[in-house]
Structures are given as C-alpha cells and as structure tokens.
Design a protein around this motif. Structure first.
Motif, PDB file in Angstrom:
ATOM      1  N   VAL A  96     -49.464  -5.194 -46.971  1.00 49.76           N
ATOM      2  CA  VAL A  96     -49.470  -4.437 -45.711  1.00 49.76           C
ATOM      3  C   VAL A  96     -50.078  -5.251 -44.555  1.00 49.76           C
ATOM      4  O   VAL A  96     -49.446  -5.370 -43.499  1.00 49.76           O
ATOM      5  CB  VAL A  96     -50.171  -3.070 -45.892  1.00 49.76           C
ATOM      6  CG1 VAL A  96     -50.409  -2.380 -44.564  1.00 49.76           C
ATOM      7  CG2 VAL A  96     -49.341  -2.184 -46.803  1.00 49.76           C
ATOM      8  N   PRO A  97     -51.267  -5.845 -44.709  1.00 52.29           N
ATOM      9  CA  PRO A  97     -51.790  -6.624 -43.580  1.00 52.29           C
ATOM     10  C   PRO A  97     -50.911  -7.826 -43.215  1.00 52.29           C
ATOM     11  O   PRO A  97     -50.749  -8.134 -42.026  1.00 52.29           O
ATOM     12  CB  PRO A  97     -53.161  -7.095 -44.059  1.00 52.29           C
ATOM     13  CG  PRO A  97     -53.533  -6.158 -45.126  1.00 52.29           C
ATOM     14  CD  PRO A  97     -52.257  -5.727 -45.760  1.00 52.29           C
ATOM     15  N   VAL A 100     -47.917  -6.369 -41.342  1.00 50.48           N
ATOM     16  CA  VAL A 100     -48.313  -5.887 -40.012  1.00 50.48           C
ATOM     17  C   VAL A 100     -48.603  -7.072 -39.090  1.00 50.48           C
ATOM     18  O   VAL A 100     -48.172  -7.090 -37.931  1.00 50.48           O
ATOM     19  CB  VAL A 100     -49.537  -4.949 -40.116  1.00 50.48           C
ATOM     20  CG1 VAL A 100     -50.163  -4.689 -38.761  1.00 50.48           C
ATOM     21  CG2 VAL A 100     -49.130  -3.637 -40.759  1.00 50.48           C
ATOM     22  N   VAL A 129     -56.917  -3.475 -38.916  1.00 49.96           N
ATOM     23  CA  VAL A 129     -56.734  -2.019 -38.899  1.00 49.96           C
ATOM     24  C   VAL A 129     -55.871  -1.590 -40.089  1.00 49.96           C
ATOM     25  O   VAL A 129     -56.129  -0.557 -40.724  1.00 49.96           O
ATOM     26  CB  VAL A 129     -56.120  -1.570 -37.555  1.00 49.96           C
ATOM     27  CG1 VAL A 129     -55.698  -0.112 -37.587  1.00 49.96           C
ATOM     28  CG2 VAL A 129     -57.108  -1.814 -36.420  1.00 49.96           C
ATOM     29  N   ALA A 130     -54.868  -2.394 -40.429  1.00 49.81           N
ATOM     30  CA  ALA A 130     -54.009  -2.073 -41.578  1.00 49.81           C
ATOM     31  C   ALA A 130     -54.801  -2.102 -42.878  1.00 49.81           C
ATOM     32  O   ALA A 130     -54.594  -1.258 -43.752  1.00 49.81           O
ATOM     33  CB  ALA A 130     -52.831  -3.048 -41.636  1.00 49.81           C
ATOM     34  N   GLN A 132     -57.973  -1.459 -43.211  1.00 55.40           N
ATOM     35  CA  GLN A 132     -58.795  -0.253 -43.208  1.00 55.40           C
ATOM     36  C   GLN A 132     -57.965   0.981 -43.556  1.00 55.40           C
ATOM     37  O   GLN A 132     -58.433   1.884 -44.253  1.00 55.40           O
ATOM     38  CB  GLN A 132     -59.484  -0.073 -41.857  1.00 55.40           C
ATOM     39  CG  GLN A 132     -60.406  -1.211 -41.488  1.00 55.40           C
ATOM     40  CD  GLN A 132     -61.466  -1.461 -42.532  1.00 55.40           C
ATOM     41  OE1 GLN A 132     -62.080  -0.536 -43.040  1.00 55.40           O
ATOM     42  NE2 GLN A 132     -61.679  -2.715 -42.872  1.00 55.40           N
ATOM     43  N   ALA A 133     -56.721   1.023 -43.084  1.00 59.53           N
ATOM     44  CA  ALA A 133     -55.841   2.156 -43.404  1.00 59.53           C
ATOM     45  C   ALA A 133     -55.534   2.195 -44.897  1.00 59.53           C
ATOM     46  O   ALA A 133     -55.506   3.280 -45.507  1.00 59.53           O
ATOM     47  CB  ALA A 133     -54.552   2.063 -42.588  1.00 59.53           C
ATOM     48  N   VAL A 134     -55.324   1.039 -45.526  1.00 60.30           N
ATOM     49  CA  VAL A 134     -55.055   1.002 -46.964  1.00 60.30           C
ATOM     50  C   VAL A 134     -56.289   1.466 -47.734  1.00 60.30           C
ATOM     51  O   VAL A 134     -56.179   2.221 -48.702  1.00 60.30           O
ATOM     52  CB  VAL A 134     -54.606  -0.411 -47.412  1.00 60.30           C
ATOM     53  CG1 VAL A 134     -54.535  -0.515 -48.919  1.00 60.30           C
ATOM     54  CG2 VAL A 134     -53.261  -0.756 -46.797  1.00 60.30           C
ATOM     55  N   VAL A 136     -58.664   3.507 -46.687  1.00 61.61           N
ATOM     56  CA  VAL A 136     -58.795   4.956 -46.493  1.00 61.61           C
ATOM     57  C   VAL A 136     -57.770   5.698 -47.347  1.00 61.61           C
ATOM     58  O   VAL A 136     -58.091   6.713 -47.982  1.00 61.61           O
ATOM     59  CB  VAL A 136     -58.655   5.313 -44.997  1.00 61.61           C
ATOM     60  CG1 VAL A 136     -58.467   6.806 -44.793  1.00 61.61           C
ATOM     61  CG2 VAL A 136     -59.873   4.820 -44.229  1.00 61.61           C
ATOM     62  N   ALA A 137     -56.542   5.194 -47.414  1.00 63.02           N
ATOM     63  CA  ALA A 137     -55.519   5.841 -48.242  1.00 63.02           C
ATOM     64  C   ALA A 137     -55.920   5.826 -49.712  1.00 63.02           C
ATOM     65  O   ALA A 137     -55.736   6.823 -50.429  1.00 63.02           O
ATOM     66  CB  ALA A 137     -54.171   5.144 -48.051  1.00 63.02           C
ATOM     67  N   TYR A 138     -56.489   4.720 -50.180  1.00 67.76           N
ATOM     68  CA  TYR A 138     -56.939   4.645 -51.572  1.00 67.76           C
ATOM     69  C   TYR A 138     -58.066   5.641 -51.832  1.00 67.76           C
ATOM     70  O   TYR A 138     -58.070   6.327 -52.857  1.00 67.76           O
ATOM     71  CB  TYR A 138     -57.392   3.229 -51.915  1.00 67.76           C
ATOM     72  CG  TYR A 138     -57.918   3.112 -53.324  1.00 67.76           C
ATOM     73  CD1 TYR A 138     -57.059   3.153 -54.406  1.00 67.76           C
ATOM     74  CD2 TYR A 138     -59.282   3.013 -53.581  1.00 67.76           C
ATOM     75  CE1 TYR A 138     -57.532   3.074 -55.710  1.00 67.76           C
ATOM     76  CE2 TYR A 138     -59.759   2.927 -54.879  1.00 67.76           C
ATOM     77  CZ  TYR A 138     -58.877   2.964 -55.934  1.00 67.76           C
ATOM     78  OH  TYR A 138     -59.350   2.897 -57.212  1.00 67.76           O
TER      79      TYR A 138
END
Length: 154
Positions: A96-97, A100, A129-130, A132-134, A136-138
């Motif tokens: 993902v990072p 992105v 930011v990507a 951090q989003a991963v 948070v999703a985990y």
C-alpha cells in the motif's frame, strides 16, 4: 561505526601479534561448542545483549518446544486464522505505501507540482499516511474479532 570499529579491531589484533600476547581464541579448546567473541571496543553496553528479554531467550525457546512447538501452535484453527491475517497485513504494509507513493509521484505533475523534490516530499507524506491507515485497519480488525472463549459459548 564501521570506519571506527574495523581499523580499531585490526590495530588491536596486530598489537597482540607484535607483542606476543595470545588472544582468547588461542586459549579456547576445540571441544567447546561455545563461540567466544571479543568485541573490538570492549564489553557490550548493558542495554544491548544483556537486556532482560534477551537473557535466557534460547533456553525459553527450547523449553517452549522450539520450532516444532511454534508449528504446532500455528496448526491450531484459531491461530492459523490470526497468522494469515498477520501475513496479509504485513504484505499490505509493503504494497500500500509503495503504491500510494508511486501513484502520488506520478499524479502530482497534473496537480501543478512539477519540482522533483516537492513531488518526492508529498508522495512520501502520502505513503506515511497510508502506513498509518493500514495499521489502524489492522487494529480495528484485530479488536473486532470475537475471542475464542466467546465463540465457544455461543
């Protein structure tokens, strides 16, 4: 560190050889399976390999069953699901990072950002930011799972 430690170690070894001083390895017997290491700067700092988590780790690993014990734990149905989730999110932490950052770097010139350094900066911020989003999703997925004890009661 490398530029300081290697010349220092070489100088110490040549000093031992020139003065006739025997090193610790010369005194070691070949029947011992222990590896002796004489760090070039003396002792290891107490916060490195003397940390309470690391002291006795190999004995705890063997007492817990070692690799066979780990494989047996992973073969359990509930643990294999958690392991697969961990592996998937580990892959996402890489993919993902990178996606992105590459996408932002390629799309920023159309948004009016033409300098290379600015594009790299903004793409890097988007990658952070990507990540951090991963994470948070985990965490959301991990805390949303029902514990095995509650599943058995239902």
């Amino acid at each position: 560190f490398f530029f300081f430690a290697v010349p220092h170690a070489l100088a110490a070894a040549s000093l031992r050889m020139s003065t006739g001083e025997a090193s610790r390895d010369d005194d070691a017997t070949t029947s011992s399976s222990e590896i002796t290491f004489d760090p070039p700067l003396g002792k290891f700092p107490p916060w490195s390999f003397q940390h309470p988590v690391l002291v006795g780790a190999s004995a705890r690993w063997r007492a817990g069953g070692g690799s066979a014990g780990l494989i047996a734990l992973l073969k359990d149905g509930e643990n294999i699901k958690a392991f697969r989730t961990l592996v998937r999110f580990t892959g996402l932490m890489v993919a993902v990072p990178l996606g992105v950052m590459g996408g932002c770097y390629a799309l920023l010139p159309s948004a009016g950002v033409h300098r290379h350094t600015d594009r790299v900066l903004y793409a890097g911020i988007a990658a952070i930011v990507a990540v951090q989003a991963v994470v948070v999703a985990y965490l959301v997925l991990a805390f949303a799972e029902t514990p095995p004890a509650q599943k058995k009661n239902q």
